[in-house]
Motif scaffolding. Structure first.
Motif, PDB file in Angstrom:
ATOM      1  N   ASP A   1       0.870  -1.168   0.000  1.00  0.00           N
ATOM      2  CA  ASP A   1       0.000   0.000   0.000  1.00  0.00           C
ATOM      3  C   ASP A   1       0.913   1.226   0.000  1.00  0.00           C
ATOM      4  O   ASP A   1       1.662   1.429   0.957  1.00  0.00           O
ATOM      5  CB  ASP A   1      -0.888  -0.029   1.248  1.00  0.00           C
ATOM      6  N   LEU A   2       0.875   2.009  -1.070  1.00  0.00           N
ATOM      7  CA  LEU A   2       1.784   3.152  -1.214  1.00  0.00           C
ATOM      8  C   LEU A   2       1.763   4.084  -0.009  1.00  0.00           C
ATOM      9  O   LEU A   2       2.807   4.426   0.541  1.00  0.00           O
ATOM     10  CB  LEU A   2       1.426   3.954  -2.466  1.00  0.00           C
ATOM     11  N   GLU A   3       0.590   4.516   0.406  1.00  0.00           N
ATOM     12  CA  GLU A   3       0.497   5.475   1.508  1.00  0.00           C
ATOM     13  C   GLU A   3       1.015   4.872   2.813  1.00  0.00           C
ATOM     14  O   GLU A   3       1.816   5.488   3.522  1.00  0.00           O
ATOM     15  CB  GLU A   3      -0.941   5.953   1.682  1.00  0.00           C
ATOM     16  N   LYS A   4       0.579   3.674   3.119  1.00  0.00           N
ATOM     17  CA  LYS A   4       0.971   3.020   4.374  1.00  0.00           C
ATOM     18  C   LYS A   4       2.477   2.792   4.435  1.00  0.00           C
ATOM     19  O   LYS A   4       3.122   3.113   5.431  1.00  0.00           O
ATOM     20  CB  LYS A   4       0.223   1.694   4.500  1.00  0.00           C
ATOM     21  N   MET A   5       3.050   2.255   3.346  1.00  0.00           N
ATOM     22  CA  MET A   5       4.480   1.956   3.355  1.00  0.00           C
ATOM     23  C   MET A   5       5.309   3.241   3.320  1.00  0.00           C
ATOM     24  O   MET A   5       6.350   3.327   3.951  1.00  0.00           O
ATOM     25  CB  MET A   5       4.847   1.035   2.191  1.00  0.00           C
ATOM     26  N   ASN A   6       4.843   4.265   2.596  1.00  0.00           N
ATOM     27  CA  ASN A   6       5.567   5.531   2.589  1.00  0.00           C
ATOM     28  C   ASN A   6       5.561   6.154   3.989  1.00  0.00           C
ATOM     29  O   ASN A   6       6.568   6.724   4.428  1.00  0.00           O
ATOM     30  CB  ASN A   6       4.992   6.505   1.565  1.00  0.00           C
ATOM     31  N   ASN A   7       4.450   6.030   4.711  1.00  0.00           N
ATOM     32  CA  ASN A   7       4.405   6.531   6.093  1.00  0.00           C
ATOM     33  C   ASN A   7       5.377   5.776   6.987  1.00  0.00           C
ATOM     34  O   ASN A   7       5.993   6.365   7.876  1.00  0.00           O
ATOM     35  CB  ASN A   7       2.982   6.458   6.644  1.00  0.00           C
ATOM     36  N   ARG A   8       5.516   4.480   6.770  1.00  0.00           N
ATOM     37  CA  ARG A   8       6.501   3.721   7.544  1.00  0.00           C
ATOM     38  C   ARG A   8       7.915   4.209   7.249  1.00  0.00           C
ATOM     39  O   ARG A   8       8.735   4.321   8.144  1.00  0.00           O
ATOM     40  CB  ARG A   8       6.394   2.231   7.233  1.00  0.00           C
ATOM     41  N   CYS A   9       8.177   4.496   5.981  1.00  0.00           N
ATOM     42  CA  CYS A   9       9.498   5.028   5.624  1.00  0.00           C
ATOM     43  C   CYS A   9       9.723   6.389   6.272  1.00  0.00           C
ATOM     44  O   CYS A   9      10.832   6.696   6.718  1.00  0.00           O
ATOM     45  CB  CYS A   9       9.638   5.131   4.109  1.00  0.00           C
ATOM     46  N   LYS A  10       8.675   7.196   6.351  1.00  0.00           N
ATOM     47  CA  LYS A  10       8.785   8.506   6.999  1.00  0.00           C
ATOM     48  C   LYS A  10       9.128   8.350   8.480  1.00  0.00           C
ATOM     49  O   LYS A  10       9.853   9.162   9.043  1.00  0.00           O
ATOM     50  CB  LYS A  10       7.494   9.304   6.836  1.00  0.00           C
ATOM     51  N   GLN A  11       8.618   7.297   9.125  1.00  0.00           N
ATOM     52  CA  GLN A  11       8.960   7.036  10.529  1.00  0.00           C
ATOM     53  C   GLN A  11      10.451   6.744  10.683  1.00  0.00           C
ATOM     54  O   GLN A  11      11.020   6.966  11.748  1.00  0.00           O
ATOM     55  CB  GLN A  11       8.142   5.878  11.078  1.00  0.00           C
ATOM     56  N   LEU A  12      11.091   6.274   9.615  1.00  0.00           N
ATOM     57  CA  LEU A  12      12.531   6.015   9.625  1.00  0.00           C
ATOM     58  C   LEU A  12      13.324   7.272   9.261  1.00  0.00           C
ATOM     59  O   LEU A  12      14.549   7.270   9.280  1.00  0.00           O
ATOM     60  CB  LEU A  12      12.889   4.907   8.631  1.00  0.00           C
ATOM     61  N   GLY A  13      12.616   8.335   8.852  1.00  0.00           N
ATOM     62  CA  GLY A  13      13.272   9.574   8.448  1.00  0.00           C
ATOM     63  C   GLY A  13      13.466   9.692   6.946  1.00  0.00           C
ATOM     64  O   GLY A  13      14.200  10.562   6.488  1.00  0.00           O
ATOM     65  N   GLY A  14      12.817   8.811   6.166  1.00  0.00           N
ATOM     66  CA  GLY A  14      12.971   8.837   4.713  1.00  0.00           C
ATOM     67  C   GLY A  14      11.647   8.694   4.001  1.00  0.00           C
ATOM     68  O   GLY A  14      10.629   9.197   4.466  1.00  0.00           O
ATOM     69  N   TYR A  15      11.664   7.992   2.884  1.00  0.00           N
ATOM     70  CA  TYR A  15      10.478   7.772   2.066  1.00  0.00           C
ATOM     71  C   TYR A  15      10.749   6.574   1.170  1.00  0.00           C
ATOM     72  O   TYR A  15      11.889   6.098   1.059  1.00  0.00           O
ATOM     73  CB  TYR A  15      10.138   9.015   1.231  1.00  0.00           C
ATOM     74  N   LEU A  16       9.697   6.088   0.511  1.00  0.00           N
ATOM     75  CA  LEU A  16       9.880   4.983  -0.428  1.00  0.00           C
ATOM     76  C   LEU A  16      10.893   5.390  -1.493  1.00  0.00           C
ATOM     77  O   LEU A  16      10.923   6.550  -1.921  1.00  0.00           O
ATOM     78  CB  LEU A  16       8.557   4.612  -1.097  1.00  0.00           C
ATOM     79  N   LEU A  17      11.708   4.447  -1.913  1.00  0.00           N
ATOM     80  CA  LEU A  17      12.777   4.719  -2.873  1.00  0.00           C
ATOM     81  C   LEU A  17      12.267   5.440  -4.110  1.00  0.00           C
ATOM     82  O   LEU A  17      11.276   5.049  -4.715  1.00  0.00           O
ATOM     83  CB  LEU A  17      13.433   3.404  -3.306  1.00  0.00           C
ATOM     84  N   GLN A  18      12.976   6.512  -4.461  1.00  0.00           N
ATOM     85  CA  GLN A  18      12.743   7.238  -5.703  1.00  0.00           C
ATOM     86  C   GLN A  18      14.113   7.592  -6.279  1.00  0.00           C
ATOM     87  O   GLN A  18      14.691   8.602  -5.922  1.00  0.00           O
ATOM     88  CB  GLN A  18      11.871   8.472  -5.485  1.00  0.00           C
ATOM     89  N   PRO A  19      14.641   6.744  -7.166  1.00  0.00           N
ATOM     90  CA  PRO A  19      15.986   6.979  -7.708  1.00  0.00           C
ATOM     91  C   PRO A  19      16.119   8.362  -8.343  1.00  0.00           C
ATOM     92  O   PRO A  19      15.333   8.724  -9.218  1.00  0.00           O
ATOM     93  CB  PRO A  19      16.145   5.879  -8.755  1.00  0.00           C
ATOM     94  N   ASP A  20      17.111   9.118  -7.889  1.00  0.00           N
ATOM     95  CA  ASP A  20      17.310  10.489  -8.359  1.00  0.00           C
ATOM     96  C   ASP A  20      18.191  10.576  -9.596  1.00  0.00           C
ATOM     97  O   ASP A  20      18.221  11.599 -10.258  1.00  0.00           O
ATOM     98  CB  ASP A  20      17.955  11.336  -7.251  1.00  0.00           C
ATOM     99  N   ASP A  21      18.962   9.523  -9.864  1.00  0.00           N
ATOM    100  CA  ASP A  21      19.855   9.529 -11.016  1.00  0.00           C
ATOM    101  C   ASP A  21      20.139   8.093 -11.455  1.00  0.00           C
ATOM    102  O   ASP A  21      19.724   7.142 -10.799  1.00  0.00           O
ATOM    103  CB  ASP A  21      21.149  10.289 -10.702  1.00  0.00           C
TER     104      ASP A  21
END
Length: 149
Positions: free
Chosen positions: A45-65
């Motif tokens: 679940d995008l929202e749920k898992m992204n919120n879990r990543c935010k609890q770690l201080g980050g977000y779901l992987l989004q390759p920048d380069d």
């Protein structure tokens, strides 16, 4: 022998499961980031898992380069923990992939052969050992967070 230590451990485990505790495999630092791959398989679940990543201080992987995208594919290959879901989706505009966390267009997508294919409306993206693939949101799997090191 006292049962107190056993009851304390059971209590801790119950609290952890109620709070949604998730354990992660954590990478070495790479370009000032660490990558956390969930150990458990869950319905993605995008929202749920992204919120879990935010609890770690980050977000779901989004390759920048290209380098980070290549690192993520190599990480899946090297660790054997892939495939894992990312923060890339096209749920708002079919074929227009963007980063869920900041709504910017997704770049550096190293697709697997014949991908994306949108098979029965696949809107989420996962990383395999040989590239990325579009996949149904809600499918059981692991996910990867990127967190500043």
């Amino acid at each position: 022998m006292s049962l107190l230590p056993v009851f304390l451990l059971l209590g801790i485990l119950m609290i952890a499961s109620v709070q949604g505790y998730v354990s992660y495999h954590v990478s070495d630092a790479y370009n000032s980031k660490r990558y956390h791959v969930s150990k458990e398989f869950e319905n993605f679940d995008l929202e749920k898992m992204n919120n879990r990543c935010k609890q770690l201080g980050g977000y779901l992987l989004q390759p920048d380069d290209r380098s980070e995208a290549g690192y993520a594919v190599a990480y899946a290959r090297r660790t054997g923990w892939g495939p894992f879901f990312t923060g890339i989706t096209d749920q708002n505009s079919e074929g227009g992939f963007y980063y869920y966390n900041n709504n910017k267009p997704a770049r550096y997508l190293q697709w697997k052969f014949f991908q994306p294919d949108n098979w029965y409306n696949e809107d989420c993206v996962e990383i395999w050992t040989d590239g990325i693939n579009d996949r149904h949101c809600g499918t059981r799997g692991r996910y990867i967070c990127e967190v500043p090191a």
